[in-house]
Motif scaffolding. Structure first.
Motif, PDB file in Angstrom:
ATOM      1  N   SER A 279       0.792  -1.225   0.000  1.00 46.70           N
ATOM      2  CA  SER A 279       0.000   0.000   0.000  1.00 46.70           C
ATOM      3  C   SER A 279       0.825   1.277   0.000  1.00 46.70           C
ATOM      4  CB  SER A 279      -0.934   0.017   1.217  1.00 46.70           C
ATOM      5  OG  SER A 279      -0.179   0.101   2.415  1.00 46.70           O
ATOM      6  N   ASP A 280       2.015   1.267   0.606  1.00 53.14           N
ATOM      7  CA  ASP A 280       2.735   2.497   0.958  1.00 53.14           C
ATOM      8  C   ASP A 280       1.789   3.416   1.732  1.00 53.14           C
ATOM      9  OD1 ASP A 280       4.620   4.547   1.189  1.00 53.14           O
ATOM     10  OD2 ASP A 280       4.213   5.334  -0.816  1.00 53.14           O
ATOM     11  N   LEU A 281       1.097   2.864   2.698  1.00 51.64           N
ATOM     12  CA  LEU A 281       0.107   3.621   3.463  1.00 51.64           C
ATOM     13  C   LEU A 281       0.798   4.624   4.374  1.00 51.64           C
ATOM     14  CD1 LEU A 281      -3.045   3.549   3.813  1.00 51.64           C
ATOM     15  CD2 LEU A 281      -2.643   2.141   5.841  1.00 51.64           C
ATOM     16  N   HIS A 282       0.324   5.876   4.328  1.00 46.20           N
ATOM     17  CA  HIS A 282       0.880   6.931   5.185  1.00 46.20           C
ATOM     18  C   HIS A 282      -0.137   8.056   5.329  1.00 46.20           C
ATOM     19  CE1 HIS A 282       1.779   9.190   1.518  1.00 46.20           C
ATOM     20  NE2 HIS A 282       2.562   8.209   1.073  1.00 46.20           N
ATOM     21  N   ILE A 283       0.266   9.100   6.041  1.00 47.58           N
ATOM     22  CA  ILE A 283      -0.674  10.162   6.425  1.00 47.58           C
ATOM     23  C   ILE A 283      -1.258  10.891   5.223  1.00 47.58           C
ATOM     24  CG2 ILE A 283       1.061  11.976   6.652  1.00 47.58           C
ATOM     25  CD1 ILE A 283      -1.936  11.337   9.017  1.00 47.58           C
ATOM     26  N   TYR A 284      -0.534  10.882   4.094  1.00 45.58           N
ATOM     27  CA  TYR A 284      -0.983  11.641   2.929  1.00 45.58           C
ATOM     28  C   TYR A 284      -1.884  10.844   1.990  1.00 45.58           C
ATOM     29  CZ  TYR A 284       2.870  14.470   4.672  1.00 45.58           C
ATOM     30  OH  TYR A 284       3.725  15.196   5.476  1.00 45.58           O
ATOM     31  N   ASN A 285      -2.132   9.565   2.291  1.00 42.31           N
ATOM     32  CA  ASN A 285      -3.013   8.777   1.413  1.00 42.31           C
ATOM     33  C   ASN A 285      -4.000   7.879   2.152  1.00 42.31           C
ATOM     34  OD1 ASN A 285      -1.724   6.214   2.048  1.00 42.31           O
ATOM     35  ND2 ASN A 285      -0.060   6.779   0.668  1.00 42.31           N
ATOM     36  N   VAL A 286      -3.942   7.872   3.483  1.00 39.61           N
ATOM     37  CA  VAL A 286      -4.826   6.986   4.243  1.00 39.61           C
ATOM     38  C   VAL A 286      -6.300   7.383   4.083  1.00 39.61           C
ATOM     39  CG1 VAL A 286      -4.688   8.276   6.422  1.00 39.61           C
ATOM     40  CG2 VAL A 286      -5.079   5.792   6.470  1.00 39.61           C
ATOM     41  N   ASN A 287      -6.548   8.628   3.749  1.00 38.23           N
ATOM     42  CA  ASN A 287      -7.915   9.071   3.464  1.00 38.23           C
ATOM     43  C   ASN A 287      -8.179   9.157   1.965  1.00 38.23           C
ATOM     44  OD1 ASN A 287      -8.730   9.422   6.230  1.00 38.23           O
ATOM     45  ND2 ASN A 287      -7.411  11.227   6.296  1.00 38.23           N
ATOM     46  N   GLY A 288      -7.387   8.471   1.182  1.00 39.08           N
ATOM     47  CA  GLY A 288      -7.511   8.389  -0.252  1.00 39.08           C
ATOM     48  C   GLY A 288      -6.259   8.924  -0.929  1.00 39.08           C
ATOM     49  N   PRO A 289      -5.855   8.290  -2.042  1.00 34.53           N
ATOM     50  CA  PRO A 289      -6.578   7.248  -2.761  1.00 34.53           C
ATOM     51  C   PRO A 289      -6.296   5.812  -2.306  1.00 34.53           C
ATOM     52  CG  PRO A 289      -4.658   7.881  -4.016  1.00 34.53           C
ATOM     53  CD  PRO A 289      -4.666   8.755  -2.786  1.00 34.53           C
ATOM     54  N   VAL A 290      -5.435   5.627  -1.275  1.00 37.60           N
ATOM     55  CA  VAL A 290      -5.082   4.262  -0.876  1.00 37.60           C
ATOM     56  C   VAL A 290      -6.099   3.679   0.100  1.00 37.60           C
ATOM     57  CG1 VAL A 290      -3.344   2.813   0.234  1.00 37.60           C
ATOM     58  CG2 VAL A 290      -2.625   4.630  -1.311  1.00 37.60           C
ATOM     59  N   TYR A 291      -6.351   4.357   1.204  1.00 37.55           N
ATOM     60  CA  TYR A 291      -7.251   3.927   2.288  1.00 37.55           C
ATOM     61  C   TYR A 291      -6.679   2.772   3.098  1.00 37.55           C
ATOM     62  CZ  TYR A 291     -10.601   6.862  -0.187  1.00 37.55           C
ATOM     63  OH  TYR A 291     -11.221   7.917  -0.811  1.00 37.55           O
ATOM     64  N   ASP A 292      -6.414   1.639   2.439  1.00 38.11           N
ATOM     65  CA  ASP A 292      -5.865   0.470   3.138  1.00 38.11           C
ATOM     66  C   ASP A 292      -5.395  -0.539   2.099  1.00 38.11           C
ATOM     67  OD1 ASP A 292      -8.192  -0.833   2.219  1.00 38.11           O
ATOM     68  OD2 ASP A 292      -9.242  -0.522   4.105  1.00 38.11           O
ATOM     69  N   LEU A 293      -4.773  -1.613   2.573  1.00 33.94           N
ATOM     70  CA  LEU A 293      -4.258  -2.621   1.656  1.00 33.94           C
ATOM     71  C   LEU A 293      -5.381  -3.319   0.895  1.00 33.94           C
ATOM     72  CD1 LEU A 293      -1.836  -4.177   0.528  1.00 33.94           C
ATOM     73  CD2 LEU A 293      -1.988  -5.723   2.508  1.00 33.94           C
ATOM     74  N   ALA A 294      -6.509  -3.554   1.543  1.00 33.60           N
ATOM     75  CA  ALA A 294      -7.625  -4.219   0.869  1.00 33.60           C
ATOM     76  C   ALA A 294      -8.092  -3.435  -0.349  1.00 33.60           C
ATOM     77  CB  ALA A 294      -8.774  -4.432   1.850  1.00 33.60           C
ATOM     78  N   ASN A 295      -8.048  -2.115  -0.267  1.00 29.90           N
ATOM     79  CA  ASN A 295      -8.453  -1.299  -1.405  1.00 29.90           C
ATOM     80  C   ASN A 295      -7.489  -1.464  -2.575  1.00 29.90           C
ATOM     81  OD1 ASN A 295     -10.094   0.900  -2.657  1.00 29.90           O
ATOM     82  ND2 ASN A 295      -8.167   2.031  -2.491  1.00 29.90           N
ATOM     83  N   VAL A 296      -6.205  -1.627  -2.276  1.00 31.93           N
ATOM     84  CA  VAL A 296      -5.236  -1.858  -3.344  1.00 31.93           C
ATOM     85  C   VAL A 296      -5.480  -3.233  -3.977  1.00 31.93           C
ATOM     86  CG1 VAL A 296      -2.791  -1.910  -3.957  1.00 31.93           C
ATOM     87  CG2 VAL A 296      -3.580  -0.386  -2.139  1.00 31.93           C
ATOM     88  N   LEU A 297      -5.805  -4.226  -3.172  1.00 32.26           N
ATOM     89  CA  LEU A 297      -6.145  -5.540  -3.719  1.00 32.26           C
ATOM     90  C   LEU A 297      -7.369  -5.454  -4.629  1.00 32.26           C
ATOM     91  CD1 LEU A 297      -5.645  -7.894  -0.623  1.00 32.26           C
ATOM     92  CD2 LEU A 297      -3.982  -7.174  -2.345  1.00 32.26           C
ATOM     93  N   THR A 298      -8.362  -4.661  -4.211  1.00 35.66           N
ATOM     94  CA  THR A 298      -9.563  -4.469  -5.017  1.00 35.66           C
ATOM     95  C   THR A 298      -9.206  -3.910  -6.390  1.00 35.66           C
ATOM     96  OG1 THR A 298     -11.026  -4.183  -3.110  1.00 35.66           O
ATOM     97  CG2 THR A 298     -11.713  -3.149  -5.177  1.00 35.66           C
ATOM     98  N   LYS A 299      -8.230  -3.024  -6.457  1.00 36.12           N
ATOM     99  CA  LYS A 299      -7.814  -2.442  -7.740  1.00 36.12           C
ATOM    100  C   LYS A 299      -7.218  -3.513  -8.645  1.00 36.12           C
ATOM    101  CE  LYS A 299      -7.243   2.168  -5.814  1.00 36.12           C
ATOM    102  NZ  LYS A 299      -6.352   3.269  -5.405  1.00 36.12           N
ATOM    103  N   PHE A 300      -6.496  -4.459  -8.073  1.00 33.27           N
ATOM    104  CA  PHE A 300      -5.932  -5.518  -8.904  1.00 33.27           C
ATOM    105  C   PHE A 300      -6.982  -6.550  -9.303  1.00 33.27           C
ATOM    106  CE2 PHE A 300      -1.996  -3.548  -7.764  1.00 33.27           C
ATOM    107  CZ  PHE A 300      -1.203  -3.778  -8.881  1.00 33.27           C
ATOM    108  N   LEU A 301      -8.019  -6.719  -8.515  1.00 38.98           N
ATOM    109  CA  LEU A 301      -9.154  -7.521  -8.970  1.00 38.98           C
ATOM    110  C   LEU A 301      -9.788  -6.848 -10.180  1.00 38.98           C
ATOM    111  CD1 LEU A 301     -10.875  -8.492  -5.586  1.00 38.98           C
ATOM    112  CD2 LEU A 301      -9.493  -9.974  -7.058  1.00 38.98           C
ATOM    113  N   HIS A 302      -9.919  -5.532 -10.124  1.00 39.82           N
ATOM    114  CA  HIS A 302     -10.476  -4.777 -11.254  1.00 39.82           C
ATOM    115  C   HIS A 302      -9.598  -4.932 -12.490  1.00 39.82           C
ATOM    116  CE1 HIS A 302     -12.609  -1.623 -13.395  1.00 39.82           C
ATOM    117  NE2 HIS A 302     -11.449  -1.035 -13.641  1.00 39.82           N
ATOM    118  N   LEU A 303      -8.291  -5.048 -12.303  1.00 39.56           N
ATOM    119  CA  LEU A 303      -7.363  -5.206 -13.425  1.00 39.56           C
ATOM    120  C   LEU A 303      -7.384  -6.612 -14.011  1.00 39.56           C
ATOM    121  CD1 LEU A 303      -4.418  -3.160 -11.918  1.00 39.56           C
ATOM    122  CD2 LEU A 303      -5.490  -2.679 -14.129  1.00 39.56           C
TER     123      LEU A 303
END
Length: 379
Positions: A279-303
């Motif tokens: 995710s590279d989750l940090h203070i500048y993306n935790v409220n979007g566009p990353v949110y969390d690791l599950a959201n990144v997995l969802t993007k690869f399901l979409h791919l």
């Protein structure tokens, strides 16, 4: 009672064991106790019915920033990682040799999230947004890095270096941080993790030629200079294919500026997939566009990746290739008792990359229950 916790009726996906089938999973004494078609409810203190849901090992996120109060990137790990299914995370260089002891004492040892680390070759780590890690080349301190690794080998997995010109690396430092990271990693017998965007070099070729088997190139789908695509042809660079062949690991590291739909689609069209999804989750993306690791997995399901393919990249692959530890990234009996129960929800979902490009997805992977050390952490 034989079991502390029993998860019944769920579909177990455990890539390390090659499992994708209905199985019950039981936990005792912080570990996985049994996995079978049917396990007795009467033997468990607590029972969760996971009918219609997926049961997976606890996720492994190999790129986060969880040193709040010291690194300007830092976020609280338990609320943002563990509660969202990432039971084990790797902090990617928030701390350097001067700041790692505090990271261990005040974050790692008091968090329920299992936290490991890549040690920044910059001795101060990622402290200031105004002053880059390598405003001076002297900040890349090989001796200090090696001493800190020797004191904390139970937690430090490798050496991190960020290479972006000007904002992180001064012109006077140039490519020195990369070569000092290589020197420290080789001395310690560990890999390096490289953030390559817009470095002081001609192309990614200059970075990849320094990398070896087991090294990690994170942010592999960014859209800046020193990317995986050739600027003229738009094709994946030959050096990328060569690096993959010799065992360099390409990691997503979505972040606030390092994941573009067009780049990943071109790469996938040529058969280039990430070894790990982070995710590279940090203070500048935790409220979007990353949110969390599950959201990144969802993007690869979409791919177009399957559920098994995305989960492999956050369980068995990072466990074997990055953490190099047994008993993690799997729900085999005797493994650490970390698990997630997911729903694969259907609907309409906006999926934004780091450039603001939004794709419309039709499914979302949502963690609904998190198990840590054999007990429910969040449900």
């Amino acid at each position: 009672m034989k079991y502390d916790l029993l998860i019944r009726n769920g579909t177990l996906i455990d890539p390390a064991q090659g499992l994708h089938e209905r199985q019950d999973v039981a936990f005792a004494d912080g570990e996985v106790a049994d996995v079978a078609d049917i396990l007795p409810e009467a033997e468990a203190r607590e029972v969760i019915d996971a009918e219609g849901r997926y049961v997976t090992p606890g996720l492994i996120d190999v790129h986060v920033h969880v040193y709040p109060g010291v690194s300007h990137f830092g976020i609280e790990p338990d609320a943002t990682c563990l509660a969202r299914g990432a039971t084990t995370v790797v902090d990617a260089g928030s701390a350097g040799a001067d700041t790692f002891p505090g990271f261990r004492k005040y974050v790692i040892e008091v968090s329920q999230t299992r936290i490991l680390a890549q040690l920044n070759i910059a001795s101060q780590g990622m402290v200031s947004q105004q002053v880059g890690e390598f405003a001076l080349p002297e900040y890349a301190n090989v001796d200090a890095c090696c001493r800190m690794i020797e004191q904390h080998r139970d937690l430090i997995l490798g050496v991190k270096v960020r290479l972006t010109k000007d904002s992180i690396v001064s012109q006077s430092a140039g490519m020195t941080p990369l070569h000092r990271a290589r020197e420290a990693a080789d001395a310690a017998g560990l890999p390096i993790m490289i953030h390559p965007q817009a470095a002081w070099c001609d192309s990614l070729d200059d970075i990849l030629k320094v990398m070896k088997k087991g090294d990690i190139l994170t942010h592999c789908f960014h859209g800046m200079d020193c990317g995986i695509l050739d600027e003229d042809s738009g094709k994946v660079r030959a050096s990328v294919h060569d690096a993959i062949e010799r065992g360099v690991l390409f990691d997503v590291g979505h972040g606030a500026g390092s994941f573009r739909w067009d780049v990943v689609e071109r790469a996938m069209a040529e058969g280039v997939l990430p070894a790990t999804i982070s995710s590279d989750l940090h203070i500048y993306n935790v409220n979007g566009p990353v949110y969390d690791l599950a959201n990144v997995l969802t993007k690869f399901l979409h791919l177009g990746l399957s559920l098994d393919e995305v989960l492999t990249r956050v369980t068995s692959v990072p466990a074997e290739s990055v953490l190099k530890q047994e008993g993690i990234g799997t729900l085999a009996p005797g493994a650490w008792g970390d698990a997630v129960i997911f729903e694969l929800r259907r609907g309409t979902y906006n999926l934004e990359d780091s450039s603001g490009d939004v794709r419309t997805g039709t499914q979302s992977l949502e963690p609904v229950t998190v198990i840590k050390a054999g007990h429910v952490y969040r449900s």
